[in-house]
Design a protein around this motif. Structure first.
Motif, PDB file in Angstrom:
ATOM      1  N   ALA A 117      16.635 -24.911 -50.676  1.00 39.01           N
ATOM      2  CA  ALA A 117      16.049 -26.142 -50.128  1.00 39.01           C
ATOM      3  C   ALA A 117      16.867 -27.359 -50.544  1.00 39.01           C
ATOM      4  N   LEU A 118      17.273 -27.382 -51.828  1.00 35.47           N
ATOM      5  CA  LEU A 118      18.028 -28.547 -52.309  1.00 35.47           C
ATOM      6  C   LEU A 118      19.411 -28.643 -51.668  1.00 35.47           C
ATOM      7  N   THR A 151      10.533 -32.619 -51.039  1.00 34.43           N
ATOM      8  CA  THR A 151      11.145 -31.348 -51.440  1.00 34.43           C
ATOM      9  C   THR A 151      12.136 -31.562 -52.581  1.00 34.43           C
ATOM     10  N   ALA A 206       9.191 -35.793 -46.036  1.00 31.59           N
ATOM     11  CA  ALA A 206       9.061 -34.387 -46.450  1.00 31.59           C
ATOM     12  C   ALA A 206      10.311 -33.947 -47.209  1.00 31.59           C
ATOM     13  N   GLY A 207      11.477 -34.432 -46.757  1.00 30.25           N
ATOM     14  CA  GLY A 207      12.732 -34.105 -47.447  1.00 30.25           C
ATOM     15  C   GLY A 207      12.753 -34.665 -48.850  1.00 30.25           C
ATOM     16  N   ASN A 234      17.139 -33.092 -43.522  1.00 33.08           N
ATOM     17  CA  ASN A 234      15.945 -33.948 -43.464  1.00 33.08           C
ATOM     18  C   ASN A 234      16.222 -35.424 -43.710  1.00 33.08           C
ATOM     19  N   VAL A 287      18.013 -29.457 -47.411  1.00 28.73           N
ATOM     20  CA  VAL A 287      17.116 -30.578 -47.106  1.00 28.73           C
ATOM     21  C   VAL A 287      17.805 -31.956 -47.134  1.00 28.73           C
ATOM     22  N   THR A 334      14.156 -22.878 -54.150  1.00 28.28           N
ATOM     23  CA  THR A 334      14.422 -24.295 -54.424  1.00 28.28           C
ATOM     24  C   THR A 334      15.906 -24.612 -54.269  1.00 28.28           C
ATOM     25  N   LEU A 357      10.259 -32.222 -55.752  1.00 30.71           N
ATOM     26  CA  LEU A 357       9.691 -30.973 -56.280  1.00 30.71           C
ATOM     27  C   LEU A 357      10.778 -30.150 -56.975  1.00 30.71           C
ATOM     28  N   GLY A 358      11.962 -30.105 -56.365  1.00 30.69           N
ATOM     29  CA  GLY A 358      13.085 -29.388 -56.968  1.00 30.69           C
ATOM     30  C   GLY A 358      13.455 -29.978 -58.319  1.00 30.69           C
TER      31      GLY A 358
END
Lengths: 229, 242
Positions: B112-113, A209, A205-206, B120, B116, B109, A212-213
């Motif tokens: 998240a960047l 992400t 999932a990381g 993650n 993550v 984003t 996607l970024g």
């Protein structure tokens, strides 16, 4: 309007904000730049909160438009239901606005948008029970899903069934009465195999992400722009 | 004398029973409860949005205008962008809404960047690097299981590079290693999914019980009346069809 202001400038805004946001988070130049970044970062988060608030209002207007169109198209069969939706939407907003007014007119009363008495009454007696019921109605469908999922067709399916039974018994008091070891076994399953099994999924999932970024950054992901030009 | 509390309790019980009636069949009262819920939820969302706007922008602008116009004046920009979101209803100026969406997408984003890769990926990898030898056999066994299942499940999701078995040829040792890890991954994930499914069932059942205790049991007459109404709404169309 030219394609530049319709399409490319919004994409450029996305790329610039992502690059600045990530760069200054990872790279330290000096104290004043770090402080400036921290202030700008907080401001950008607030910007996002403001824009999201407007997006929620747009969503409410969408529902209003949708039900008005439904009444016009489907007539008397749909009218009572859509009228109820529209009426409740408007009532909730009006009550919230009254609370908003009182938060300034009479601050000592302690009434705010979300603590307005009639608003709270509707929230506690209509929204909250309906929300919980909508969430828990899935228990009836899970019952049939369990029947299908727990059928032992092969060894992995047997493992799934046994694990689920142990975890369920470990979670309930009756499990402890049958055999006290269920609790320890459940804890072991949750800490060792369960953690290990979900770790690659978290990593995946990381990676998703990040990809996607990167797609947003390189203008490959454009679905967020809605209709095509 | 009917109080607002009793009326509220009747409304709660009716909403719950009517929504549950869908488990058997769609009916008039379910539709009513569903539409009431959608209206209330939309109104509640708008109220929350107003509350956020008030907290972040409007209240500071009204209570401390000098500070606001010197340090936080830029909040006017997202407010204008937010208003531009209504342009999506226009056929000609729909693109104006993209500017607000661009800010939100970019901020989300960017956040998240930043988080993550550490949360993650790095932390998950470092948490898997555990000692595989030691004095306590239980810890050692658990650590081996942790590492093998993690690598096994990663192997299962490895779609691009994997050793193939050539036609007629004897498989390489790497192929056996890959297959073993692959099966360990499958079995490990089955245990994980079993635990996940069991927890999901427990959560939903817990919700059901708490709903019964909070909304249905205290006003059981409301529950009975709502259930009778739902039963009539389900049965009437069936009788008419016959």
């Amino acid at each position: 309007m030219s394609l530049v202001i319709r399409k490319y400038i919004p994409q450029l805004i996305v790329s610039v904000i992502i690059v600045l946001s990530v760069t200054f988070y990872y790279i330290y130049i000096n104290d004043s730049i770090a402080k400036g970044f921290s202030t700008a970062d907080k401001a950008l988060s607030d910007w996002a909160v403001i824009v999201t608030s407007f997006a929620l209002i747009v969503g409410g207007v969408d529902i209003l438009r949708f039900h008005l169109t439904k009444i016009r198209r489907e007539g008397i069969r749909q009218a009572p239901f859509s009228t109820v939706t529209i009426a409740l939407l408007i009532i909730m907003v009006v009550l919230a606005t009254i609370g908003w007014y009182y938060s300034y007119a009479d601050p000592k009363a302690g009434i705010t948008i979300t603590t307005q008495p009639q608003f709270r009454w509707l929230y506690s007696n209509l929204y909250a029970p309906a929300d919980s019921a909508m969430y828990s109605i899935l228990v009836f469908y899970i019952a049939s899903a369990s029947y299908r999922a727990f059928r032992v067709r092969n060894p992995p399916a047997l493992l799934l069934l046994v694990t689920a039974v142990i975890v369920m018994l470990g979670n309930t008091t009756i499990g402890g009465l049958i055999w006290p070891g269920f609790l320890g076994l459940r804890d072991w399953i949750m800490t060792v195999p369960n953690t290990a099994a979900f770790r690659p999924i978290t990593i995946g999932a990381g990676l998703g992400t990040i990809i996607l970024g990167l797609r947003l950054l390189t203008w490959r992901e454009i679905s967020w722009m809605g209709r095509r030009d | 004398m009917i109080s607002w509390d009793i009326l509220g309790a009747w409304l709660s019980a009716a909403m719950v029973v009517w929504i549950y009636s869908f488990a058997y069949r769609d009916n008039l009262f379910y539709k009513l409860a569903e539409h009431m819920f959608v209206g209330a939820a939309a109104g509640y969302s708008i109220a929350l949005a107003l509350d956020s706007l008030n907290r972040v922008m409007i209240k500071p602008a009204i209570t401390t205008p000098e500070t606001f116009w010197t340090t936080s004046w830029h909040y006017v920009v997202p407010a204008i962008l937010g208003v531009l979101m209504f342009a999506k209803y226009s056929r000609k100026y729909y693109w104006l809404a993209r500017y607000a969406v661009a800010v939100n997408i970019a901020v989300g984003t960017g956040l998240a960047l930043r988080t993550v890769p550490i949360a993650n990926i790095t932390r998950q990898i470092t948490a898997t690097i555990v000692p595989l030898w030691g004095s306590d056999p239980v810890t050692v066994l658990n650590n081996w299981l942790l590492v093998l299942i993690t690598i096994g499940a990663l192997t299962y999701f490895l779609f691009t590079i994997f050793p193939r078995r050539a036609e007629g040829a004897r498989p390489s040792p790497l192929y056996y290693v890959y297959r073993t890890l692959y099966y360990i991954g499958i079995y490990g994930m089955m245990v994980g999914f079993g635990a996940l499914f069991a927890n999901t069932i427990m959560t939903r059942v817990g919700f059901l019980i708490s709903i019964y205790l909070i909304y249905l049991q205290p006003q059981y007459w409301a529950t009975i009346v709502a259930a009778i109404l739902a039963a009539i709404a389900i049965l009437l169309p069936l009788i008419r069809k016959k």
